[in-house]
Write a protein that holds these residues in place. Structure first.
Motif, PDB file in Angstrom:
ATOM      1  N   GLN A  52      35.192  28.172  40.251  1.00  0.00           N
ATOM      2  CA  GLN A  52      35.983  27.526  41.301  1.00  0.00           C
ATOM      3  C   GLN A  52      35.056  27.047  42.423  1.00  0.00           C
ATOM      4  OE1 GLN A  52      38.601  29.814  44.146  1.00  0.00           O
ATOM      5  NE2 GLN A  52      40.201  28.831  42.911  1.00  0.00           N
TER       6      GLN A  52
ATOM      7  N   THR B  93      33.260  30.431  43.441  1.00  0.00           N
ATOM      8  CA  THR B  93      33.752  31.713  42.936  1.00  0.00           C
ATOM      9  C   THR B  93      33.664  31.683  41.421  1.00  0.00           C
ATOM     10  OG1 THR B  93      35.301  31.915  44.781  1.00  0.00           O
ATOM     11  CG2 THR B  93      35.683  33.338  42.871  1.00  0.00           C
TER      12      THR B  93
ATOM     13  N   ASP C  52      38.354  33.423  39.423  1.00  0.00           N
ATOM     14  CA  ASP C  52      39.484  33.710  40.293  1.00  0.00           C
ATOM     15  C   ASP C  52      40.700  33.957  39.411  1.00  0.00           C
ATOM     16  OD1 ASP C  52      40.662  33.393  43.254  1.00  0.00           O
ATOM     17  OD2 ASP C  52      42.058  32.478  41.837  1.00  0.00           O
TER      18      ASP C  52
ATOM     19  N   ASP D  86      49.829  36.289  41.357  1.00  0.00           N
ATOM     20  CA  ASP D  86      49.112  37.220  42.234  1.00  0.00           C
ATOM     21  C   ASP D  86      50.020  38.294  42.836  1.00  0.00           C
ATOM     22  OD1 ASP D  86      50.271  36.339  44.655  1.00  0.00           O
ATOM     23  OD2 ASP D  86      48.502  35.244  45.293  1.00  0.00           O
TER      24      ASP D  86
ATOM     25  N   ASN E 296      45.185  40.318  41.977  1.00  0.00           N
ATOM     26  CA  ASN E 296      44.340  39.183  42.318  1.00  0.00           C
ATOM     27  C   ASN E 296      42.892  39.642  42.268  1.00  0.00           C
ATOM     28  OD1 ASN E 296      42.801  37.816  44.943  1.00  0.00           O
ATOM     29  ND2 ASN E 296      43.849  36.363  43.612  1.00  0.00           N
TER      30      ASN E 296
ATOM     31  N   GLU F 290      38.897  38.099  42.840  1.00  0.00           N
ATOM     32  CA  GLU F 290      37.902  37.080  43.157  1.00  0.00           C
ATOM     33  C   GLU F 290      36.549  37.707  42.847  1.00  0.00           C
ATOM     34  OE1 GLU F 290      38.485  35.893  47.173  1.00  0.00           O
ATOM     35  OE2 GLU F 290      40.562  35.282  46.842  1.00  0.00           O
TER      36      GLU F 290
ATOM     37  N   ASN G  21      31.740  35.556  44.684  1.00  0.00           N
ATOM     38  CA  ASN G  21      31.922  34.414  45.579  1.00  0.00           C
ATOM     39  C   ASN G  21      30.689  34.235  46.449  1.00  0.00           C
ATOM     40  OD1 ASN G  21      32.840  33.767  48.703  1.00  0.00           O
ATOM     41  ND2 ASN G  21      33.742  32.368  47.202  1.00  0.00           N
TER      42      ASN G  21
END
Length: 311
Positions: A225, A246, A249, A255, A259, A261, A264
């Protein structure tokens, strides 16, 4: 420049942000003109799960340069013990490192590897040395009837910004594959993933329509991302846009349930102090950081709206 540190379970993960590694991609030689203010950041993991309620956040390492001095703010070392109490991510080591120079260049790398692996700001195409065990990211598991996971030797994100304002970044999924298990209807599906996937790749676009239809109500996954961190005005002289990357994700059931991530990094924005004299040197990293936060917030809202429209 940041000093080397070691982080992992029994043998901490070595993070080299020192002259040897950073010079490879930053070429931090003395600038002939006015200095730049710039910044970079790295976050290995943010994970939240509703049931049971678990939040894992390695916080963020930031590097800021006001045109004369680099200040590195390192969070507490992201020890692998942070992963205790959850079963979404299995890994051997977490790593994050960021570098910012007064010549307008910055770089960052973050991610996870197997135990004994290495995350290093050095070669932007290969900032990770895999460990001795695989990384497993569980995407969804519904009562054992359908499950999906990503297995990899290492998962990282890297970025760099040059003095001319150009920024680049990449997710690195080393030895990665998607495994989907739905024993009642279809045999296991295994999809090998490219080490360097294209920006903003929808993971479900890489599988068959049947598998995509099975998983799309349950999970949304974006690989590599990338979100530009341009100055909001877009035309103000002296400001140079940055980039947020990222590696993975994940939103599970919109979500509401989970969630993730994973890996990043941000590089920039930066400012040419010859063209942006109104902000004091000490205030420029704060001002630039505000721009980065604004850019990231807009991107998150845009992503959520796009997902809502697609469902």
């Amino acid at each position: 420049m940041s000093s080397a540190r070691v982080r992992s379970t029994t043998r901490r993960l070595a993070l080299a942000g020192t002259a040897g590694g950073a010079a490879t991609i930053l070429a931090a030689t003395a600038a002939m003109g006015a200095p730049f203010a710039t910044q970079a950041s790295a976050t290995a993991l943010h994970l939240s799960v509703l049931n049971p309620a678990v939040v894992v956040d390695t916080t963020t390492e930031t590097a800021e340069n006001d045109g004369s001095t680099e200040t590195v703010t390192a969070s507490e070392q992201p020890l692998i013990s942070l992963l205790n109490g959850q079963d979404v991510l299995t890994a051997g080591a977490l790593g994050e490192v960021a570098v910012a120079n007064n010549d307008g260049t910055s770089a960052a790398c973050s991610g996870v590897t197997g135990e004994g692996g290495l995350v290093d700001v050095g070669d932007a195409a290969n900032c990770t040395t895999p460990g001795t065990a695989p990384v497993v990211l569980n995407l969804v598991d519904v009562l054992g009837l359908v499950s999906a996971r990503i297995e990899a030797d290492a998962i990282t994100a890297t970025c760099e910004t040059q003095a001319d304002g150009t920024s680049s970044g990449q997710a690195n999924l080393v030895g990665a594959r998607l495994v989907v298990d739905q024993p009642l209807l279809i045999p296991d599906v295994i999809v090998d993933l490219d080490t360097t996937v294209a920006p903003n790749t929808d993971l479900l676009s890489l599988v068959s329509p049947t598998v995509s239809a099975l998983l799309s109500p349950l999970v949304s996954v974006t690989l590599n991302q990338q979100v530009p961190l341009d100055h909001p005005e877009g035309t103000d002289p002296g400001y140079y846009g940055g980039l947020s990357v990222t590696a993975i994700d994940v939103d599970a059931v919109g979500d509401a349930l989970a969630n993730v991530e994973l890996a990043n990094v941000t590089c920039g924005p930066s400012a040419d102090l010859a063209l942006v004299p109104a902000v004091p040197l000490a205030g420029l990293p704060i001002a630039l950081g505000t721009l980065a936060v604004v850019g990231t917030g807009v991107a998150v809202v845009t992503t959520k709206r796009r997902r809502a429209t697609s469902h």
